[in-house]
Design an enzyme around this catalytic site. Structure first.
Site, mmCIF file in Angstrom:
data_model
loop_
_atom_site.group_PDB
_atom_site.id
_atom_site.type_symbol
_atom_site.label_atom_id
_atom_site.label_comp_id
_atom_site.label_asym_id
_atom_site.label_seq_id
_atom_site.Cartn_x
_atom_site.Cartn_y
_atom_site.Cartn_z
ATOM 1 N N SER A 21 40.498 38.162 29.483
ATOM 2 C CA SER A 21 41.143 37.903 30.775
ATOM 3 C C SER A 21 41.213 36.410 31.071
ATOM 4 O O SER A 21 42.244 35.895 31.523
ATOM 5 C CB SER A 21 40.378 38.624 31.889
ATOM 6 O OG SER A 21 40.398 40.015 31.697
ATOM 7 N N GLN A 160 47.050 42.341 38.557
ATOM 8 C CA GLN A 160 47.865 41.516 37.662
ATOM 9 C C GLN A 160 49.123 41.005 38.368
ATOM 10 O O GLN A 160 49.602 39.906 38.067
ATOM 11 C CB GLN A 160 48.246 42.317 36.415
ATOM 12 C CG GLN A 160 47.054 42.630 35.529
ATOM 13 C CD GLN A 160 47.380 43.599 34.409
ATOM 14 O OE1 GLN A 160 48.418 44.261 34.412
ATOM 15 N NE2 GLN A 160 46.495 43.696 33.443
ATOM 16 N N SER A 186 40.310 45.555 42.014
ATOM 17 C CA SER A 186 39.931 44.618 40.945
ATOM 18 C C SER A 186 39.845 43.184 41.462
ATOM 19 O O SER A 186 40.420 42.253 40.894
ATOM 20 C CB SER A 186 40.925 44.717 39.781
ATOM 21 O OG SER A 186 40.956 46.013 39.247
ATOM 22 N N ASP A 301 38.083 49.045 33.981
ATOM 23 C CA ASP A 301 37.935 48.955 32.531
ATOM 24 C C ASP A 301 36.557 49.386 32.049
ATOM 25 O O ASP A 301 36.368 49.667 30.858
ATOM 26 C CB ASP A 301 38.225 47.528 32.056
ATOM 27 C CG ASP A 301 39.697 47.175 32.143
ATOM 28 O OD1 ASP A 301 40.527 48.105 32.255
ATOM 29 O OD2 ASP A 301 40.025 45.978 32.108
ATOM 30 N N LYS A 400 43.361 45.202 19.824
ATOM 31 C CA LYS A 400 44.032 44.784 21.061
ATOM 32 C C LYS A 400 43.171 43.824 21.870
ATOM 33 O O LYS A 400 43.685 42.851 22.438
ATOM 34 C CB LYS A 400 44.372 46.023 21.896
ATOM 35 C CG LYS A 400 44.978 45.729 23.255
ATOM 36 C CD LYS A 400 45.342 47.011 23.967
ATOM 37 C CE LYS A 400 45.728 46.740 25.412
ATOM 38 N NZ LYS A 400 46.865 45.827 25.559
#
Length: 416
Positions: A21, A160, A186, A301, A400
Site C-alpha cells: 500500500s 481507494q 478503512s 484484508d 499479486k
C-alpha cells in the site's frame, strides 16, 4: 500451481516484505515530482509492477531492479494510451483521477475480477469535473482533463477513491475542496495517504471530513525513500504464531506505523494470543484462544487469516460489517467460509459477515484459492492448525502481493 502443505505448527523468524500500500503511493508521488527518486522496496509484487507500468505509460521512466525502484518523473518521455493495471484495484482507482488531473487519456486494461469491481461513485464524481469514463466488458477508457472545484464522495464504498482524489487534486491549477460523507471505511489507508502527502510536501488542511487542497503543487519525496514493512502480509505469520506453542517472530515492522492492518496485533491479543514486541520485531505465541467479534470495516484484508485462527478458538467468532469483502479478488465472505469448511471447520456465511464456531483442530483438505492471494496465504495459516495435509489450488496467485511468500513460509520449522 497446486501445492501440498504438511500439517502442523510452525516456528521461526520471517523478515517481512515492504508495504504494498505504501509502495503504490510512493511510486505515484515520485513519478509526479520534478526529479529522480530511488525507492527501496523489499519484495516487489505484481501490483506494484502494475502501478509502475501504468506510470511509464503516462510518460514516466521507472525501472525496477532487485529491491530498488528508480523513478524518473512524468514528462520525460512520450506517453502511450494503454494502461495495463493487471488485477490491481489500487492502481486502477488511484490512477484514473491522477491521469485525469494530468490530462492523460487512454484505456485501462484490467485482468481477473477487477473489471467487475465497482467504480461508482468515483466515476460520477470525475465525470462531473471534466473527465469522461466509458467501460466495456474488458477495458475502461478515460479522456478529458480534471478541473478544480468542490468534490464530494461517500466514505463507505472504497478508501481507494479518496486516496485517488487526494493524489490528483493538488496537481490541478486551482484550489479544491474534498468532502467525504457518511461512515469512512478503512481509515488507516487514508491516514497512510495523508502521511505520504505530508512527507512529499503537499499542502492541505483537514477539518473533520473535509479537505482543503491547494492547487498547482508538485510532490517531492526527496532523492530516496524506503518503504516500510507490510503489516498486511505480516498478519499471516502473526496468525501462524497464534497457532504455535513455540511462536513466530516477524521482523522489519515499524512500531509507529500508521498502517491500518497493524490492528492484527490487537485482534490476536483479544483472542488470547501471547504477544511481545522488541523494536521492529513482533513475536506471537499460542495462548488460550477464544472467539471474539471482529469489525471488518477498517481491516477487510485481515479477515480471511483472522478467521482461520477463529476456526480453532473456543466459542464463536462473529465478523461484522464485512459487505466490502464481496467485491475483492474473490467474494471473500464465500471463499473464506469455503476454506474453513473444506478443512473441517465450521463457518457460516451471512450477507454481510461470517459466524465461526471453533473446533479443536482442522482436519486438512483442499482449498481453492479462487485466484485470491489472501485466500492462498490463509490456507498456509490453516495448515498450521490441521492434522492432515492441506492442498492449495492456484497457489502462485500470491505473486499479486507477496511473491516470496512460499519461500518465506518454507523457512519456518515444524514443531519440535
Amino acid at each position: 500451481m497446486t501445492r501440498e502443505l504438511i500439517p502442523g505448527e510452525r516456528t521461526g523468524t520471517v523478515l517481512i516484505p515492504a508495504s504494498k500500500s505504501q509502495a503504490h503511493r510512493a511510486v505515484i508521488l515520485a513519478a509526479l515530482g520534478n526529479h529522480d527518486v530511488e525507492i527501496t522496496c523489499k519484495g516487489i509484487s505484481n501490483d506494484i509492477i502494475a502501478t509502475a507500468d501504468c506510470m511509464n505509460s503516462a510518460g514516466a521512466n521507472i525501472e525496477i531492479q532487485d529491491n530498488k525502484i528508480h523513478v524518473s518523473p512524468v514528462g520525460k518521455t512520450q506517453h502511450s494510451d494503454t494502461f495495463e493495471c493487471r488485477e490491481s484495484g489500487s492502481t486502477l482507482r488511484f490512477l484514473i483521477p491522477v491521469f485525469g488531473a494530468l490530462g492523460v487519456g487512454g484505456e485501462f486494461i484490467p485482468k481477473g475480477r477487477l473489471i467487475d469491481r465497482p467504480l461508482s461513485p468515483l466515476d460520477e464524481v470525475l465525470t462531473a469535473h471534466g473527465v469522461s469514463i466509458s467501460k466495456t466488458e474488458t477495458t475502461i477508457r478515460v479522456s478529458g482533463k480534471l478541473t478544480s472545484g468542490e468534490y464530494e464522495i461517500p466514505g463507505d464504498v472504497s478508501s481507494q477513491y479518496i486516496t485517488g482524489l487526494l493524489l490528483a487534486l493538488p496537481l490541478l491549477e486551482g484550489d479544491s475542496i474534498l468532502r467525504v460523507t457518511g461512515v469512512l471505511q478503512s481509515k488507516g489507508y487514508i491516514t497512510m495517504t495523508e502521511e505520504l502527502l505530508r512527507k512529499s510536501g503537499i499542502e492541505y488542511t483537514r477539518t473533520g471530513d473535509t479537505y482543503y487542497i491547494k492547487g498547482s503543487q508538485k510532490p517531492d519525496l526527496g532523492s530516496s525513500f524506503t518503504v516500510e514493512g507490510d503489516y498486511s502480509n505480516a498478519a499471516f505469520y502473526l496468525c501462524m504464531g497464534a497457532l504455535s506453542d513455540e511462536g513466530v517472530t516477524v521482523t522489519g515492522l515499524n512500531p509507529d506505523s500508521t498502517q491500518g492492518d497493524k490492528a492484527a496485533i490487537a485482534v490476536l491479543k483479544e483472542m488470547g494470543a501471547d504477544i511481545s514486541t522488541d523494536g521492529n520485531s513482533v513475536t506471537v505465541k499460542k495462548g488460550s484462544l477464544k472467539g471474539v467479534t471482529i469489525d471488518a470495516s477498517q481491516i477487510p484484508d485481515l479477515i480471511p487469516t483472522l478467521c482461520v485462527v477463529a476456526s480453532v478458538c473456543e466459542g464463536k467468532t462473529r465478523v461484522i460489517n464485512a459487505e466490502c469483502l464481496r467485491i475483492k479478488e474473490s467474494d471473500r465472505i464465500a471463499s473464506t467460509c469455503a476454506l474453513i469448511n473444506n478443512l473441517g471447520g465450521n463457518a457460516k456465511e451471512l450477507p454481510d459477515g461470517i459466524v465461526i464456531t471453533g473446533v479443536r483442530n482442522l482436519t486438512g483438505g483442499t482449498v481453492d484459492s479462487c485466484n485470491d492471494h489472501r485466500i492462498a496465504m490463509s490456507a498456509a495459516v490453516a495448515s498450521c492448525a490441521s492434522t492432515g495435509k492441506v492442498t492449495v489450488l492456484d497457489s502462485m496467485c500470491v505473486r499479486k502481493s507477496y511473491p516470496d511468500f512460499w519461500e518465506d513460509f518454507s523457512t519456518l520449522k515444524m514443531k519440535s
